[in-house]
Design an enzyme around this catalytic site. Structure first.
Site, PDB file in Angstrom:
ATOM      1  N   ASP A  57      26.869  23.501   5.278  1.00 31.78           N
ATOM      2  CA  ASP A  57      28.021  22.871   5.935  1.00 31.78           C
ATOM      3  C   ASP A  57      27.629  22.100   7.185  1.00 31.78           C
ATOM      4  OD1 ASP A  57      29.109  25.353   4.407  1.00 31.78           O
ATOM      5  OD2 ASP A  57      30.753  23.933   4.654  1.00 31.78           O
TER       6      ASP A  57
ATOM      7  N   LYS B 278      27.902  29.130   3.929  1.00 32.70           N
ATOM      8  CA  LYS B 278      28.874  30.199   3.666  1.00 32.70           C
ATOM      9  C   LYS B 278      28.319  31.564   4.072  1.00 32.70           C
ATOM     10  CE  LYS B 278      32.199  29.838   2.535  1.00 32.70           C
ATOM     11  NZ  LYS B 278      33.331  29.817   3.495  1.00 32.70           N
TER      12      LYS B 278
END
Ligand code: MRU
Length: 363
Positions: free
Chosen positions: A243, A254
């Protein structure tokens, strides 16, 4: 990629209705629901409620949100207001801010009368570029899979492990971590993927659905199984998405990714990160200290959603009433645990030199 034989992207522009269409991912893998996004509030809800999710897809969605804002009112005030409004939707995935900045920087110098058409064209470009980036990540990752395959005894599959969903549904198409898998499968390489369930939201079920739709052999496992499989020689390579990756190669992904990297290090299993360049945050270095970690609703921890025997999608409580819960959504894997970053321009070390070598104009 294909769903029931029909090619889909994870979002597309409906020309006749002049509206963005998405797949509402909250219902996957049990139900495939297409949904129009009609207002700025719809855009904010789609991102914050995770109807769309995955760093690259969040970025592309935000670009279409800017396009809608310019269709409604192309003034400077609305351009900056839309940036602020959309930027607040999710804090960790840097692609959101990357896409918003790109839109604002491009649109600000233009006369107001040109902004609506230019914003829509730019959103299409961002979506198309994402597809091309991921296709190239796949080709670069494929080389690593082929090298591993060449060393395996004949007939044995290359065993991959992935966490969360860094698949085509987390991007516009192909996915990042899944793109090498799809390319390998298309070339008839013998491979098998261990898919982490990825509590609390079980994005692994989306990955399993994706891989199953394309005939890629895979097995869904609990989050805690990976270390055991690595100890027993059943994982040749880990590939995850990201991300936000810092300029020195710390990888935010995650929650639970870090534990997989630790287990991989302890077992000598290569740990690769599929990294599109818009996911690099060149403004930060130390990921643990500097990346804001999204804290999501506690109900995601205390409850779990699934399909009942009557085929209804329902949520059930797994904890005692009133149990205190926590829900950090991401963690950071320090660069020394990362074997390599698979980018659209090639594979590099997870280091400042490695990233700057591939992207000198951005570093
Ligand atoms: O909370 P999510 O589902 O948006 O998180 C997704 C991930 O962590 C992915 O691994 C990451 O965005 C990379 S997607 C290509």
């Amino acid at each position: 990629m294909k769903v029931n034989g029909k090619h889909y992207r994870s979002l597309w522009w409906n020309e006749s209705a002049n509206v963005l269409e998405i797949i509402d991912q909250r219902w996957l893998p049990h139900d495939f629901r297409e949904q129009p996004v009609r207002s700025m509030q719809d855009f904010a809800d789609a991102i914050s409620e995770m109807r769309v999710r995955g760093a690259p897809l969040i970025g592309a969605t935000a670009a279409y949100g800017m396009a809608l804002a310019m269709l409604e009112d192309p003034s400077d005030a609305n351009l900056n207001g839309a940036w602020d409004f959309l930027e607040k939707t999710r804090p960790t995935a840097i692609n959101l801010r990357w896409a918003l900045n790109r839109c604002r920087d491009f649109l600000t110098p233009l006369p107001e009368v040109e902004r609506a058409a230019a914003a829509l064209k730019l959103a299409h470009e961002i979506a198309d570029e994402d597809v091309e980036i991921n296709r190239n990540i796949g080709l670069n990752g494929l080389k690593i899979i082929k090298d591993i395959a060449a060393k395996k005894p004949a007939g044995e599959p290359v065993q991959l492990l992935t966490h969360c969903n860094a698949g085509w549904l987390a991007t516009v198409d192909w996915g990042t971590a899944t793109s090498p898998m799809y390319h390998a499968h298309n070339e008839n390489l013998n491979l098998h993927v261990w898919v982490d369930e990825t509590r609390p939201r079980n994005q692994g079920a989306i990955t399993a659905w994706e891989l199953g739709s394309h005939g890629v052999p895979h097995t869904y496992i609990t989050d805690n199984a990976g270390g055991h499989l690595m100890q027993h020689g059943q994982v040749d390579m880990v590939i995850v998405g990201t991300d936000r990756t810092t300029r020195r190669g710390d990888v935010c992904n995650k929650i639970g990714t870090y534990l997989k990297a630790l287990a991989a290090k302890d077992n000598g299993v290569p740990f690769y990160v599929a990294l599109p360049s818009p996911t690099v945050d060149w403004t930060v270095s130390d990921g643990v200290a500097e990346i804001p970690i999204e804290q999501r609703d506690l109900s995601e921890t205390t409850h779990i959603q699934g399909k009942t025997t009557n085929a209804d999608i329902e949520s059930v409580q797994v904890t005692p009433d009133a149990t205190p819960a926590g829900n950090p959504a991401f963690d950071v894997t320090p660069n020394h645990l990362v074997t390599g970053l698979i980018t659209e321009r090639g594979v590099c070390a997870a280091s400042e030199e490695g990233l700057a070598g591939l992207f000198p104009e951005l570093a």
